[in-house]
Scaffold this motif. Sequence first.
Motif, mmCIF file in Angstrom:
data_model
loop_
_atom_site.group_PDB
_atom_site.id
_atom_site.type_symbol
_atom_site.label_atom_id
_atom_site.label_comp_id
_atom_site.label_asym_id
_atom_site.label_seq_id
_atom_site.Cartn_x
_atom_site.Cartn_y
_atom_site.Cartn_z
ATOM 1 N N VAL A 82 37.158 20.285 93.418
ATOM 2 C CA VAL A 82 35.879 19.738 92.954
ATOM 3 C C VAL A 82 34.941 20.890 92.557
ATOM 4 O O VAL A 82 34.276 20.837 91.520
ATOM 5 C CB VAL A 82 35.243 18.842 94.042
ATOM 6 C CG1 VAL A 82 33.848 18.406 93.633
ATOM 7 C CG2 VAL A 82 36.108 17.619 94.289
ATOM 8 N N VAL A 127 38.606 13.454 98.037
ATOM 9 C CA VAL A 127 37.417 12.740 98.487
ATOM 10 C C VAL A 127 37.079 13.083 99.936
ATOM 11 O O VAL A 127 35.938 13.418 100.262
ATOM 12 C CB VAL A 127 37.625 11.215 98.340
ATOM 13 C CG1 VAL A 127 36.476 10.462 98.947
ATOM 14 C CG2 VAL A 127 37.795 10.848 96.889
ATOM 15 N N THR A 144 35.655 16.433 100.558
ATOM 16 C CA THR A 144 34.261 16.512 100.112
ATOM 17 C C THR A 144 33.335 15.875 101.143
ATOM 18 O O THR A 144 32.277 16.430 101.464
ATOM 19 C CB THR A 144 34.101 15.808 98.746
ATOM 20 O OG1 THR A 144 35.045 16.375 97.845
ATOM 21 C CG2 THR A 144 32.704 15.994 98.193
ATOM 22 N N GLY A 161 29.901 2.547 93.793
ATOM 23 C CA GLY A 161 30.301 3.895 94.213
ATOM 24 C C GLY A 161 29.150 4.885 94.147
ATOM 25 O O GLY A 161 28.890 5.616 95.096
ATOM 26 N N SER A 182 34.854 3.615 92.658
ATOM 27 C CA SER A 182 33.850 3.974 93.659
ATOM 28 C C SER A 182 34.036 5.415 94.112
ATOM 29 O O SER A 182 33.063 6.144 94.285
ATOM 30 C CB SER A 182 33.912 3.000 94.844
ATOM 31 O OG SER A 182 35.059 3.227 95.624
ATOM 32 N N GLY A 183 35.294 5.848 94.259
ATOM 33 C CA GLY A 183 35.552 7.230 94.663
ATOM 34 C C GLY A 183 35.092 8.211 93.600
ATOM 35 O O GLY A 183 34.445 9.222 93.888
ATOM 36 N N PRO A 218 37.354 1.990 100.935
ATOM 37 C CA PRO A 218 37.436 3.264 100.228
ATOM 38 C C PRO A 218 37.354 4.388 101.260
ATOM 39 O O PRO A 218 36.508 4.328 102.151
ATOM 40 C CB PRO A 218 36.197 3.275 99.328
ATOM 41 C CG PRO A 218 35.627 1.909 99.388
ATOM 42 C CD PRO A 218 36.153 1.234 100.607
ATOM 43 N N PRO A 219 38.216 5.419 101.145
ATOM 44 C CA PRO A 219 38.257 6.459 102.169
ATOM 45 C C PRO A 219 36.896 7.098 102.435
ATOM 46 O O PRO A 219 36.551 7.350 103.590
ATOM 47 C CB PRO A 219 39.229 7.489 101.598
ATOM 48 C CG PRO A 219 39.868 6.874 100.432
ATOM 49 C CD PRO A 219 39.210 5.594 100.103
ATOM 50 N N PHE A 220 36.123 7.331 101.379
ATOM 51 C CA PHE A 220 34.857 8.023 101.624
ATOM 52 C C PHE A 220 33.900 7.157 102.436
ATOM 53 O O PHE A 220 33.127 7.654 103.254
ATOM 54 C CB PHE A 220 34.207 8.465 100.312
ATOM 55 C CG PHE A 220 33.753 7.340 99.427
ATOM 56 C CD1 PHE A 220 32.487 6.817 99.558
ATOM 57 C CD2 PHE A 220 34.597 6.815 98.466
ATOM 58 C CE1 PHE A 220 32.060 5.784 98.748
ATOM 59 C CE2 PHE A 220 34.193 5.779 97.656
ATOM 60 C CZ PHE A 220 32.922 5.267 97.805
ATOM 61 N N PHE A 265 31.450 11.981 89.287
ATOM 62 C CA PHE A 265 32.087 12.061 87.981
ATOM 63 C C PHE A 265 32.187 10.691 87.314
ATOM 64 O O PHE A 265 32.753 10.560 86.236
ATOM 65 C CB PHE A 265 33.488 12.663 88.107
ATOM 66 C CG PHE A 265 33.488 14.068 88.625
ATOM 67 C CD1 PHE A 265 33.063 15.113 87.818
ATOM 68 C CD2 PHE A 265 33.877 14.353 89.914
ATOM 69 C CE1 PHE A 265 33.050 16.413 88.292
ATOM 70 C CE2 PHE A 265 33.870 15.653 90.397
ATOM 71 C CZ PHE A 265 33.451 16.688 89.584
ATOM 72 N N TYR A 277 31.406 8.284 93.592
ATOM 73 C CA TYR A 277 30.907 8.967 94.795
ATOM 74 C C TYR A 277 30.916 10.477 94.582
ATOM 75 O O TYR A 277 29.979 11.177 94.967
ATOM 76 C CB TYR A 277 31.763 8.599 96.008
ATOM 77 C CG TYR A 277 31.496 9.464 97.212
ATOM 78 C CD1 TYR A 277 30.349 9.278 97.988
ATOM 79 C CD2 TYR A 277 32.364 10.497 97.558
ATOM 80 C CE1 TYR A 277 30.091 10.083 99.075
ATOM 81 C CE2 TYR A 277 32.112 11.304 98.645
ATOM 82 C CZ TYR A 277 30.970 11.107 99.406
ATOM 83 O OH TYR A 277 30.707 11.908 100.470
ATOM 84 N N LEU A 278 31.969 10.977 93.935
ATOM 85 C CA LEU A 278 32.066 12.418 93.683
ATOM 86 C C LEU A 278 31.122 12.871 92.581
ATOM 87 O O LEU A 278 30.949 14.058 92.359
ATOM 88 C CB LEU A 278 33.502 12.792 93.310
ATOM 89 C CG LEU A 278 34.533 12.692 94.432
ATOM 90 C CD1 LEU A 278 35.928 12.962 93.879
ATOM 91 C CD2 LEU A 278 34.214 13.671 95.554
#
Lengths: 285, 306
Positions: free
Chosen positions: B263, B248, B251, A237, A220-221, B143-145, A227, A224-225
């Motif tokens: 990133v 993360v 961002t 994600g 998911s991370g 999840p941290p984000f 990639f 989210y970014l």
Amino acid sequence: MVGVTWRRFSRHRMAVISLGLVTLLALLSALAPWLSRYDPDKPQLSTQLQPPSGKHLLGTDDLGRDLLTRILFGGRISMSIGVLAMLLAVVIGTTVGAVAGYYGGWADNLLMRLTDLMLSIPSLFLLILMTLLLRTFPVPVLRGGVLAIVLAIAFLSWMTVARLVRAAFLSLKEGVFVEAARALGAGNARIIVRHVLPGAASPIIVAATLRVASSIITESGLSYLGFGVQLPTPTWGNMLRNAQDQMIVAPWTAIFPGVFIFFAVIAINYVGDGLRDALDPRHVR
Amino acid sequence: MSSYLVRRLWQMVPILFGVSLGAFAFLQAVPGDPARLLAGPDATLQDVQLVRARLGLDRPLILRYVYFLRNALVGDFGRSFRSGEAVAAIVARHFGPTLLLSVASVVFATVTGLGVGLLQAVRRNTAPDYVSTVVSVAGISTPPFFLGLLLIYLLAVGLRWFPTGGMGTARSLVLPALTLGAGVAATIARFARSSLLEVLGEEFVRTARAKGLEERSVLLKHALRNALIPVVTMIGLQFGFLLSGAIVVETVFSWPGLGWLMVQSISFRDYPVLVAEILLFSLQFLVINLVVDLLYAGLDPRVAYG
């Protein structure tokens, strides 16, 4: 053995509830194409950003697609990545740990230094680069990105399993039954697989369960970014990728995918907890 | 002691050489041509060739690595492909924010984690213990984000207590540090709880109680100190996790640190910046490991390094 384990497991109430929840999520995702009458990918501009209603239980996203449908389809990808990455990581970790623990000496030294080195790298960064790298291999299944991500996550997450298996092998290989097997003429490979490995099953099972949870978070991370798995294919994600911009006008687009990740992961973690209690009689809660 | 330190520091040299070579080769293999990305979509083949020559990418990899090593040894890590600025200056500028964020997160996580863990161990199997356990499992499972997005939505957009992102006043540090520290705090709490429970069952704790010490002193002076040993290792290991998390979290909050820079640099295939960052992260990890090992000796009189 299974009966005893199940009895001990069922005493952990949260673990039992969680097992039910995980099963339900897996079933709903697997049956998504038959459960939902909406298309997960096709934009439907007439129904953009609608709040949850009777027609769209969790609302719609910025392209008018039914959010629940996308979440269930996303669950197929996210959970498959979690399970596949876990399987591969367990195979790599068990092999490394078994060889290191059983043979000892320079093999142990080399493999464990490698394990330490891998543990030291900020994994998300390497994960991003590895995913980009793997995508270029001229294998069609890698192109969509799912398999590339599975390989990359597994390659960067076998270390905890390797350490556990090595520790189990170090104590088990001194057992009398190993000596007995050797006296009967069993070779090293046979002793490792048939005699020692079954004894290490409990820690492997527990670690494997927790690996599924952390692989889902990792995916998911990554997504989210931007990639990870590429849009329009939904995963839990990447559904959150643009959510930050929409959060003020349409908070449901961000909150529901996140809530699904959260419940899937917490449930899997609790199942892991329950398994630990059930499989390790010495563990004190 | 000092000879141990020298030996450990000396061991870092070959590792860093290996890491730099690995980083060079690995980045080269990752698809995407920095010259083409920099020249833009409308550039002709000739333009791209010119850019490539300017960046020095027309030379063979080995030669580039040798040049890099020669310059790096005197502190010159080259120039960014994107901005032309010296890499050392760029990395130095983004190092501060990440250091600030990591330290704030670790302090938050350690204080909360140890506090909660201590509470749980003392009030074992009571309501506070159960509630804290559920909260810490929840902390590990978010999840941290997503936690960051929720905090932004509730506390920055909704209540307007904190800015939504960027680095400005002390206020802007709160949400990123909470987000980054939450998972670590949960892990520390779980670890501290089980470690304390184990120590509380030991003979020397019974002795301390038997000789009439106050419970408070038994807990803080005898039990906690011994329970800290595995916890310190764990906090050290969490730093690696923290660096991944920082990518993360920075961002999410547009925090101008090394994770954010990373990133950005990946998108532009800014090799010099990326190599420098990889080296810095490895060095950071090696130093943290060394500090953790030294802390052991301070905490546990049975451990001695010669």
